[in-house]
Write a protein that holds these residues in place. Structure first.
Motif, PDB file in Angstrom:
ATOM      1  N   LYS A  75       0.776  -1.252   0.085  1.00 40.62           N
ATOM      2  CA  LYS A  75      -0.078   0.047   0.006  1.00 40.62           C
ATOM      3  C   LYS A  75       0.983   1.349   0.094  1.00 40.62           C
ATOM      4  O   LYS A  75       0.396   2.269  -0.253  1.00 40.62           O
ATOM      5  CB  LYS A  75      -0.861   0.153   1.231  1.00 40.62           C
ATOM      6  CG  LYS A  75      -1.709  -1.280   1.095  1.00 40.62           C
ATOM      7  CD  LYS A  75      -3.303  -0.962   2.034  1.00 40.62           C
ATOM      8  CE  LYS A  75      -3.871  -2.254   2.149  1.00 40.62           C
ATOM      9  NZ  LYS A  75      -3.123  -3.323   3.093  1.00 40.62           N
ATOM     10  N   GLY A  76       1.977   1.123   0.515  1.00 42.80           N
ATOM     11  CA  GLY A  76       3.032   2.414   0.674  1.00 42.80           C
ATOM     12  C   GLY A  76       4.485   2.117   0.956  1.00 42.80           C
ATOM     13  O   GLY A  76       4.697   0.747   1.193  1.00 42.80           O
ATOM     14  N   LEU A  77       5.183   2.876   0.847  1.00 40.78           N
ATOM     15  CA  LEU A  77       6.527   2.633   1.206  1.00 40.78           C
ATOM     16  C   LEU A  77       7.010   3.879   2.174  1.00 40.78           C
ATOM     17  O   LEU A  77       7.009   4.935   1.838  1.00 40.78           O
ATOM     18  CB  LEU A  77       7.623   2.846   0.011  1.00 40.78           C
ATOM     19  CG  LEU A  77       8.899   2.442   0.082  1.00 40.78           C
ATOM     20  CD1 LEU A  77       9.167   1.001   0.483  1.00 40.78           C
ATOM     21  CD2 LEU A  77       9.676   2.877  -1.197  1.00 40.78           C
ATOM     22  N   ALA A  78       7.247   3.508   3.456  1.00 42.52           N
ATOM     23  CA  ALA A  78       7.758   4.317   4.290  1.00 42.52           C
ATOM     24  C   ALA A  78       9.116   4.538   4.367  1.00 42.52           C
ATOM     25  O   ALA A  78       9.713   3.704   4.117  1.00 42.52           O
ATOM     26  CB  ALA A  78       7.321   4.151   5.864  1.00 42.52           C
ATOM     27  N   ALA A 106      10.301   9.411  11.042  1.00 37.88           N
ATOM     28  CA  ALA A 106      10.992   9.871  11.908  1.00 37.88           C
ATOM     29  C   ALA A 106      10.315  10.238  13.237  1.00 37.88           C
ATOM     30  O   ALA A 106      10.845   9.914  14.535  1.00 37.88           O
ATOM     31  CB  ALA A 106      11.897  11.211  11.532  1.00 37.88           C
ATOM     32  N   ARG A 107       9.139  10.440  12.990  1.00 37.62           N
ATOM     33  CA  ARG A 107       8.367  11.029  14.274  1.00 37.62           C
ATOM     34  C   ARG A 107       8.106   9.783  15.113  1.00 37.62           C
ATOM     35  O   ARG A 107       7.194   9.955  16.405  1.00 37.62           O
ATOM     36  CB  ARG A 107       7.029  12.220  14.098  1.00 37.62           C
ATOM     37  CG  ARG A 107       6.113  11.409  13.038  1.00 37.62           C
ATOM     38  CD  ARG A 107       5.332  12.841  12.547  1.00 37.62           C
ATOM     39  NE  ARG A 107       4.642  12.195  11.593  1.00 37.62           N
ATOM     40  CZ  ARG A 107       3.077  11.781  11.660  1.00 37.62           C
ATOM     41  NH1 ARG A 107       2.576  12.165  13.041  1.00 37.62           N
ATOM     42  NH2 ARG A 107       2.291  11.480  10.970  1.00 37.62           N
ATOM     43  N   PHE A 108       7.992   8.655  14.554  1.00 40.92           N
ATOM     44  CA  PHE A 108       7.591   7.381  15.216  1.00 40.92           C
ATOM     45  C   PHE A 108       8.713   6.613  15.788  1.00 40.92           C
ATOM     46  O   PHE A 108       8.700   5.764  16.399  1.00 40.92           O
ATOM     47  CB  PHE A 108       6.781   6.637  14.555  1.00 40.92           C
ATOM     48  CG  PHE A 108       5.324   6.954  13.878  1.00 40.92           C
ATOM     49  CD1 PHE A 108       4.485   7.218  14.634  1.00 40.92           C
ATOM     50  CD2 PHE A 108       5.477   7.590  12.451  1.00 40.92           C
ATOM     51  CE1 PHE A 108       3.292   7.717  14.189  1.00 40.92           C
ATOM     52  CE2 PHE A 108       4.274   8.095  11.930  1.00 40.92           C
ATOM     53  CZ  PHE A 108       3.258   8.105  13.151  1.00 40.92           C
ATOM     54  N   VAL A 109      10.031   7.375  15.705  1.00 37.71           N
ATOM     55  CA  VAL A 109      11.176   6.946  16.464  1.00 37.71           C
ATOM     56  C   VAL A 109      11.250   7.260  17.787  1.00 37.71           C
ATOM     57  O   VAL A 109      11.392   8.394  17.722  1.00 37.71           O
ATOM     58  CB  VAL A 109      12.469   7.117  15.580  1.00 37.71           C
ATOM     59  CG1 VAL A 109      13.635   6.691  16.326  1.00 37.71           C
ATOM     60  CG2 VAL A 109      12.200   6.592  14.211  1.00 37.71           C
ATOM     61  N   GLY A 144      17.285  11.336  15.640  1.00 40.61           N
ATOM     62  CA  GLY A 144      16.112  10.767  15.516  1.00 40.61           C
ATOM     63  C   GLY A 144      15.811  10.861  13.720  1.00 40.61           C
ATOM     64  O   GLY A 144      14.988  10.085  13.200  1.00 40.61           O
ATOM     65  N   GLY A 145      16.620  11.435  13.125  1.00 44.79           N
ATOM     66  CA  GLY A 145      16.639  11.324  11.647  1.00 44.79           C
ATOM     67  C   GLY A 145      15.637  12.186  10.960  1.00 44.79           C
ATOM     68  O   GLY A 145      14.761  13.109  11.716  1.00 44.79           O
ATOM     69  N   ALA A 146      15.187  12.006   9.730  1.00 45.02           N
ATOM     70  CA  ALA A 146      14.523  12.677   8.909  1.00 45.02           C
ATOM     71  C   ALA A 146      13.581  11.645   8.199  1.00 45.02           C
ATOM     72  O   ALA A 146      13.652  10.490   8.006  1.00 45.02           O
ATOM     73  CB  ALA A 146      15.103  13.835   8.051  1.00 45.02           C
ATOM     74  N   GLY A 147      12.511  12.349   7.454  1.00 45.15           N
ATOM     75  CA  GLY A 147      11.579  11.489   6.759  1.00 45.15           C
ATOM     76  C   GLY A 147      10.529  11.108   7.465  1.00 45.15           C
ATOM     77  O   GLY A 147      10.125  11.237   8.837  1.00 45.15           O
ATOM     78  N   PRO A 148       9.138  10.727   6.953  1.00 48.01           N
ATOM     79  CA  PRO A 148       7.811  10.501   7.506  1.00 48.01           C
ATOM     80  C   PRO A 148       8.198   9.547   8.914  1.00 48.01           C
ATOM     81  O   PRO A 148       7.264   9.583   9.610  1.00 48.01           O
ATOM     82  CB  PRO A 148       7.016   9.880   6.384  1.00 48.01           C
ATOM     83  CG  PRO A 148       7.822  10.104   5.203  1.00 48.01           C
ATOM     84  CD  PRO A 148       9.138  10.388   5.432  1.00 48.01           C
TER      85      PRO A 148
END
Ligand code: ASP
Length: 611
Positions: A352-355, A369-372, A363-367
């Motif tokens: 369905k998608g690619l995270a 990141a906020r779940f790390v 913590g890094g970046a990208g979609p």
């Protein structure tokens, strides 16, 4: 020695060197190019071995009008070229032939395309005039390589005491999972031969006969709706051996591959060839034919995902699915647009998608990141084998197959895109432990994963008594003794330890829904043979067209086959298949149906009738 006729060549067009200076020679060949220098022609004369420059004075040519592809006999004296005229790209480039006489052996019409190495012409035109296409050096070199390669393989098998046996082409169906090509019988009205999908049953019978070690360069025929780059007839190196198990077959092939690659290409096959169970291949690479030329393995993140706040991830695992990831080394520089293109790849395979995540200790970046979680980046980076500057990609889905397959195909895609697949490197792998049967929803029954003659890992097949109409039946857990040989991400071939017991063979037929009467009618001779002392045996077959193409660094098999067919199984050159005379149909007791006649008329009236 036979005497040479006056027009016959003393040398090929690739043979003359500076050391031949002053020799009187005769060349035969095709006019490849012709340059007119006012009173003097420079001709390139070509044959399979090379090209030689011929200098032809007007008075020697006389009335002869020379055109491309004319076939000539040229007599003359070899002359060294002046330093500045030497052609370093040609083996004959230091010399030229000064013609004393020239004779036309055979003229040529203007060819539909130029006979040059890097021809850029539609494939249909090339196939229609394949005899001219094959006059081009790259295609000739492919066929020469194919011949050398296959002959080296023959020698390698002979060195191991294998015997080449030819099995019939007009035969009875052998199930390999495709449709049969049928040939009507004239003398037995209403009856048909089938062309072999493989020599499978015959090679097993040869083991029953005691031939012990068999091989064959075998033509096989499978009537499938062709995917691009498949041929309805193709060539296998087919083999079988007695009193052996899997490891014996692997050892035998390993030696054959070592010998063949060394002998025909001077290449040292990296050995030992590793073995990998099917399940492991799926888990680490997402597909059952992993390309081992690069790493980038899949990473299971289920435990991490289960504990995560990211609903999509934890939900997939809770639903019995998977979350997996892979790390693209130094992929951090990929743009949003490039990552979207990668997402399209996984979507093709049902994801369905690619995270994505650009990892960093902060913590890094990208979609993602906020779940790390706070301070949790290091743990995730370690799991993924990632460092700063990399790119991590993730797929989550309730269906394990979708997760593995989509990431597996993404890995293949990235391997190509990032130039990680060196075409002159050959990395082999045996994939083992496949399931014995697969359920087919549409047909509502079990099919053999390999073919019905493959031995089960458990000869008793779990004791039987299963409900065979149940797609979740434990029969689906039975493992087989089949194996695939994989090279650079391609499945080169498959094989198995065989069933050598009639009772087990009958039980497998039962699972496949082949009743006793049908067993007798279709496989009676095999069941019979298995009841007269069949030795334990096993075998394998490799698709030679694919293997030869890959050894030339080519993805397409068409250019290693002399006269290939199109994707719609047509031979454009001789226009096959084609209609036949009414009396021929009568001879073989065939009535063409009204529906077929209508289809034929329609096809003949359409402009693309021949393709
Ligand atoms: N007959 C099999 C095939 O064509 C090969 C084998 O089992 O030896 O795939």
């Amino acid at each position: 020695m036979t005497e040479r006729a006056g027009w016959q060549r003393t040398h090929t067009c690739g043979a003359l060197r500076a050391s031949d200076e002053g020799s009187q020679v005769v060349l035969n060949g095709w006019v490849a190019a012709r340059r007119d220098h006012g009173g003097i022609y420079f001709l390139d004369l070509r044959d399979r071995y090379g090209v030689t420059q011929v200098v032809l004075a007007e008075e020697v040519a006389g009335d002869l009008k020379l055109a491309p592809e004319d076939v000539l006999c040229v007599r003359g004296t070899v002359r060294k070229r002046e330093e500045r005229n030497i052609n370093p790209n040609r083996e004959t480039g230091e010399v030229e032939l000064v013609a004393e006489s020239v004779e036309m052996l055979s003229g040529s019409k203007l060819p539909p395309f130029e006979i040059i190495d890097d021809l850029d012409t539609g494939v249909e035109l090339r196939l229609k005039h394949r005899f001219l296409d094959l006059r081009r050096a790259p295609l000739q070199q492919n066929l020469v390589h194919r011949s050398r390669f296959i002959n080296a393989m023959r020698r390698a098998f002979e060195a191991q005491d294998f015997v080449e046996v030819e099995t019939p082409i007009l035969t009875k169906a052998t199930p390999e999972g495709a449709r049969d090509y049928l040939v009507p019988s004239r003398v037995h009205p209403g009856e048909f031969y089938a062309l072999p999908q493989s020599p499978q049953i015959f090679k097993q019978l040869l083991m029953v006969s005691g031939l012990d070690r068999y091989f064959q360069v075998a033509r096989c025929f499978r009537d499938e709706d062709l995917r691009a780059d498949r041929q309805p007839e193709f060539t296998q190196l087919d083999m079988e051996m007695s009193f052996v198990e899997e490891e014996d077959v692997f050892a035998s092939w390993e030696q054959v591959l070592i010998d063949t690659f060394k002998d025909s290409m001077g290449y040292d096959v990296p050995t030992p060839i590793p073995r990998m169970p099917y399940k492991e291949a799926m888990e680490r690479f997402g597909i059952d034919k992993p390309d081992l030329r690069f790493e980038m393995e899949l990473v299971a993140l289920d435990d991490w995902a289960r504990a995560s706040d990211f609903q999509v991830f934890s939900g997939a695992v809770e639903a019995g699915g998977r979350v997996m990831g892979l790390t693209v080394k130094e992929g951090g520089s990929l743009s949003r647009k490039e990552i979207t293109a990668l997402e399209d790849v996984v979507k093709t395979y049902g994801a369905k998608g690619l995270a994505f995540w650009k990892p960093a200790l902060d913590g890094g970046a990208g979609p993602l990141a906020r779940f790390v979680p706070e301070g949790g980046a290091q743990e995730l980076m370690e799991l993924l084998g990632a460092t700063e500057g990399d790119l991590c990609l993730f797929v989550a889905d309730p269906r394990e197959r979708v997760v593995q397959r989509s990431l597996g195909e993404l890995r293949v895609h990235l391997g190509k895109q990032l130039g990680l697949t060196e075409p002159s490197e050959f990395r082999f792998l045996w994939v083992t432990h496949f399931p014995l049967f697969e359920w087919d929803d549409e047909a509502g029954r079990w099919f053999s994963t390999h073919h019905p003659f493959t031995a089960p890992a458990d000869w008793e097949l779990g004791g039987g008594g299963f409900d065979l109409s149940d797609p979740d039946s434990p029969i689906g857990d039975q493992m087989s003794r089949s194996y695939d040989l994989v090279m650079n991400g391609w499945e080169l071939g498959s094989g198995s330890v065989r069933i050598h017991r009639a009772d087990v063979q009958q039980r497998v037929f039962e699972v496949l829904g082949i009743g006793e009467e049908e067993q007798r009618q279709k496989f009676g001779f095999l069941l019979d043979a298995l009841s007269y002392g069949a030795p334990p045996h096993a075998g394998f077959a490799v698709g030679l067209d694919r293997l030869v193409a890959l050894t030339l660094g080519m993805d397409n098999i068409r250019d290693v086959i002399a006269f290939p067919k199109t994707a719609s199984a047509t031979d454009l050159m001789c226009d096959a298949p084609s209609t036949v005379e009414a009396y021929q149909l009568e001879d073989v007791h065939i009535d063409v149906s009204a529906r077929a006649k209508a289809a034929l008329e329609e096809a003949q009236s359409s402009p693309e009738a021949s393709s």
